[in-house]
Design an enzyme around this catalytic site. Structure first.
Site, PDB file in Angstrom:
ATOM      1  N   GLU A  92      43.774  24.530  40.733  1.00 47.55           N
ATOM      2  CA  GLU A  92      43.205  23.523  39.848  1.00 47.55           C
ATOM      3  C   GLU A  92      41.885  24.020  39.260  1.00 47.55           C
ATOM      4  O   GLU A  92      41.095  24.666  39.944  1.00 47.55           O
ATOM      5  CB  GLU A  92      42.943  22.304  40.749  1.00 47.55           C
ATOM      6  CG  GLU A  92      42.475  21.083  40.072  1.00 47.55           C
ATOM      7  CD  GLU A  92      42.262  19.966  41.108  1.00 47.55           C
ATOM      8  OE1 GLU A  92      42.970  19.926  42.132  1.00 47.55           O
ATOM      9  OE2 GLU A  92      41.371  19.167  40.882  1.00 47.55           O
ATOM     10  N   CYS A 105      34.951  24.871  35.895  1.00 48.02           N
ATOM     11  CA  CYS A 105      34.873  24.837  37.362  1.00 48.02           C
ATOM     12  C   CYS A 105      36.164  25.456  37.879  1.00 48.02           C
ATOM     13  O   CYS A 105      37.249  24.964  37.584  1.00 48.02           O
ATOM     14  CB  CYS A 105      34.744  23.396  37.834  1.00 48.02           C
ATOM     15  SG  CYS A 105      34.882  23.213  39.627  1.00 48.02           S
ATOM     16  N   CYS A 112      42.044  26.015  51.735  1.00 48.02           N
ATOM     17  CA  CYS A 112      40.741  26.356  52.305  1.00 48.02           C
ATOM     18  C   CYS A 112      40.809  26.260  53.821  1.00 48.02           C
ATOM     19  O   CYS A 112      41.529  25.448  54.364  1.00 48.02           O
ATOM     20  CB  CYS A 112      39.682  25.391  51.760  1.00 48.02           C
ATOM     21  SG  CYS A 112      37.992  25.821  52.246  1.00 48.02           S
ATOM     22  N   CYS A 116      36.231  20.822  56.074  1.00 45.13           N
ATOM     23  CA  CYS A 116      35.282  19.717  55.884  1.00 45.13           C
ATOM     24  C   CYS A 116      36.053  18.381  55.821  1.00 45.13           C
ATOM     25  O   CYS A 116      37.052  18.272  55.108  1.00 45.13           O
ATOM     26  CB  CYS A 116      34.484  19.901  54.589  1.00 45.13           C
ATOM     27  SG  CYS A 116      33.555  21.446  54.554  1.00 45.13           S
ATOM     28  N   CYS A 119      36.817  16.584  52.368  1.00 41.84           N
ATOM     29  CA  CYS A 119      37.294  17.382  51.225  1.00 41.84           C
ATOM     30  C   CYS A 119      38.817  17.485  51.198  1.00 41.84           C
ATOM     31  O   CYS A 119      39.448  17.766  52.218  1.00 41.84           O
ATOM     32  CB  CYS A 119      36.679  18.779  51.286  1.00 41.84           C
ATOM     33  SG  CYS A 119      37.178  19.833  49.918  1.00 41.84           S
ATOM     34  N   CYS A 333      37.818  15.858  44.004  1.00 44.72           N
ATOM     35  CA  CYS A 333      38.015  17.297  43.850  1.00 44.72           C
ATOM     36  C   CYS A 333      39.186  17.719  44.726  1.00 44.72           C
ATOM     37  O   CYS A 333      39.222  17.398  45.901  1.00 44.72           O
ATOM     38  CB  CYS A 333      36.769  18.059  44.306  1.00 44.72           C
ATOM     39  SG  CYS A 333      35.230  17.248  43.931  1.00 44.72           S
TER      40      CYS A 333
HETATM   41  N1  SAH Z   1      33.689  25.597  49.446  1.00 46.21           N
HETATM   42  C1  SAH Z   1      32.596  25.510  48.552  1.00 46.21           C
HETATM   43  C2  SAH Z   1      32.937  25.113  47.125  1.00 46.21           C
HETATM   44  C3  SAH Z   1      33.954  24.044  46.865  1.00 46.21           C
HETATM   45  S1  SAH Z   1      33.593  22.351  46.879  1.00 46.21           S
HETATM   46  C4  SAH Z   1      31.523  24.623  49.098  1.00 46.21           C
HETATM   47  O1  SAH Z   1      31.700  24.065  50.183  1.00 46.21           O
HETATM   48  O2  SAH Z   1      30.476  24.517  48.494  1.00 46.21           O
HETATM   49  C5  SAH Z   1      32.392  21.951  45.697  1.00 46.21           C
HETATM   50  C6  SAH Z   1      31.514  20.778  46.178  1.00 46.21           C
HETATM   51  O3  SAH Z   1      32.250  19.551  46.242  1.00 46.21           O
HETATM   52  C7  SAH Z   1      30.967  21.026  47.572  1.00 46.21           C
HETATM   53  O4  SAH Z   1      29.625  20.665  47.653  1.00 46.21           O
HETATM   54  C8  SAH Z   1      31.815  20.094  48.403  1.00 46.21           C
HETATM   55  O5  SAH Z   1      31.201  19.823  49.609  1.00 46.21           O
HETATM   56  C9  SAH Z   1      31.964  18.909  47.475  1.00 46.21           C
HETATM   57  N2  SAH Z   1      33.029  18.000  47.847  1.00 46.21           N
HETATM   58  C10 SAH Z   1      34.183  18.255  48.484  1.00 46.21           C
HETATM   59  N3  SAH Z   1      34.886  17.139  48.685  1.00 46.21           N
HETATM   60  C11 SAH Z   1      34.179  16.143  48.159  1.00 46.21           C
HETATM   61  C12 SAH Z   1      34.381  14.743  48.063  1.00 46.21           C
HETATM   62  N4  SAH Z   1      35.470  14.161  48.561  1.00 46.21           N
HETATM   63  N5  SAH Z   1      33.438  14.018  47.443  1.00 46.21           N
HETATM   64  C13 SAH Z   1      32.329  14.605  46.935  1.00 46.21           C
HETATM   65  N6  SAH Z   1      32.084  15.906  46.988  1.00 46.21           N
HETATM   66  C14 SAH Z   1      32.986  16.673  47.606  1.00 46.21           C
END
Ligand code: SAH
Length: 346
Positions: A92, A105, A112, A116, A119, A333
């Site tokens: 995506e 982006c 991944c 987290c 996410c 995301c």
């Molecule tokens: N793995 C990398 C980049 C991908 S995510 C990282 O952790 O930075 C890009 C951003 O979106 C990160 O800050 C991540 O923590 C955030 N993110 C992921 N899921 C999210 C959600 N459900 N709501 C808001 N931000 C989110």
């Protein structure tokens, strides 16, 4: 033998390929530029002989990514792309319009490993790394489709870029090359959940790329509740690495902080965060958390988010609240890929 994928190749590698074919080296720059211009077929490379084009067709491909689906926001100019790769995996990317131009982006991995809890990208697990060219082609395909010129790139899509370090570095170099997209390093941002050894490595690359750090909590105990990686790298080590990064590159670090109601959004959390970041060349980007199927996290209320931001600002921390772009076309995301995978399995 697997076909060569031209977007993966820098000028030196193209020169080597041409030499191996008994061709002249200077053609490498022409081929490199054609790829960057978005060519998908050798026959578009009209300044090369037909014989050379035909020969390359036997062992190389120019493109390896197709649009599977595109969603355009009716609120703003955001578009979401679902791309299908040559091995049928789906990734995506997002095209966003800002006052200063267009930003892409892009994803760095298929799935991944980081886990987290808020996410979506992590839920289906990890499949594989994307190659440098697969990252580049996300930009090329977006430009091809939309007709706009991408001025800024953020690696904030699916995946953890520093878990795919070498390919990400090569991608940044490919996108930067003057014969290609010619995007300045200062217009690129890598976002990481905090893989300390690779933040330190990155500080040695001499690239002046922007670094975004997904912090999401002001202390290790709370961070470990929502981010498993916190058990591997403590916040004080992350902050130390970030300081080295800013010293080396003179670039301001962005700390990303997704506000989750009753989890990390209290006044104490804000005060602790301000204390942690005091004196750093940084700013905090507060993100109202996107709800993701599989957890019951809720967004902090708008008023609460403003209060959290106010607390940080009063303590001298520059703070912005992320504008939600394309709210009508995404749930969160990484959600788009998930919904597509589900449709497939029906
Ligand atoms: N793995 C990398 C980049 C991908 S995510 C990282 O952790 O930075 C890009 C951003 O979106 C990160 O800050 C991540 O923590 C955030 N993110 C992921 N899921 C999210 C959600 N459900 N709501 C808001 N931000 C989110």
């Amino acid at each position: 033998m697997e076909a060569k994928y031209l977007p993966d190749m820098d000028i030196k590698e193209l020169e080597q390929m041409l030499q191996d074919m008994g061709q002249q080296k200077f053609r490498a720059k022409q081929i490199f530029s054609w790829v960057a211009k978005g060519a998908t077929d050798f026959d578009e490379m009209t300044d090369l002989s037909k014989q050379l084009r035909d020969e390359m067709k036997l062992f190389a491909r120019v493109s390896g990514l197709n649009i599977r689906k595109k969603l355009v926001s009716s609120i703003d100019d955001t578009s979401k792309y679902l791309f299908e790769l040559h091995d049928n995996n789906i990734i995506e990317s997002v095209l966003m319009k800002y006052a200063h131009g267009y930003t892409a982006c892009i994803s760095s991995q298929i799935g991944c490993k980081m886990g987290c809890s808020f996410c979506a990208s992590t839920i289906e697990g990890f499949r594989r790394n994307l190659s440098a060219g697969e990252m580049l082609e996300q930009i090329l395909a977006i430009q091809r489709d939309s007709g706009v010129k991408i001025g800024n790139v953020v690696i904030m899509g699916i995946g953890e870029p520093f878990d795919n370090y070498d390919n990400v570095i090569k991608f940044l170099q490919l996108a930067h090359a003057p014969e290609g997209l010619n995007i300045g390093y200062r217009h690129m941002t890598v976002s990481t959940c905090g893989l300390v050894p690779n933040i330190l490595r990155f500080s040695q690359e001499n690239m002046q790329v922007n670094l975004a750090l997904s912090l999401h909590a002001p202390n290790d105990r709370l961070r470990a509740q929502i981010m498993p990686i916190a058990r591997r790298y403590a916040i004080d080590k992350i902050i130390e690495a970030c300081k080295i990064y800013t010293e080396k590159t003179k670039r301001r670090i962005t700390f990303e902080y997704a506000l989750i109601e009753d989890v990390n959004d209290s006044a104490e959390n804000a005060a602790e965060l301000a204390k942690l970041l005091r004196g750093m060349l940084c700013h905090v980007n507060l993100i109202p958390v996107n709800a993701v199927a599989g957890n019951d996290y809720r967004q902090s209320s708008g008023r609460h988010i403003d209060e959290f931001a106010g607390l940080l600002k009063r303590r001298g921390i520059e703070t912005t609240i992320r504008r939600e772009l394309g709210a009508d076309i995404n749930a969160a995301c990484g959600q788009l890929r998930r919904s597509e995978l589900k449709e497939d399995s029906l």
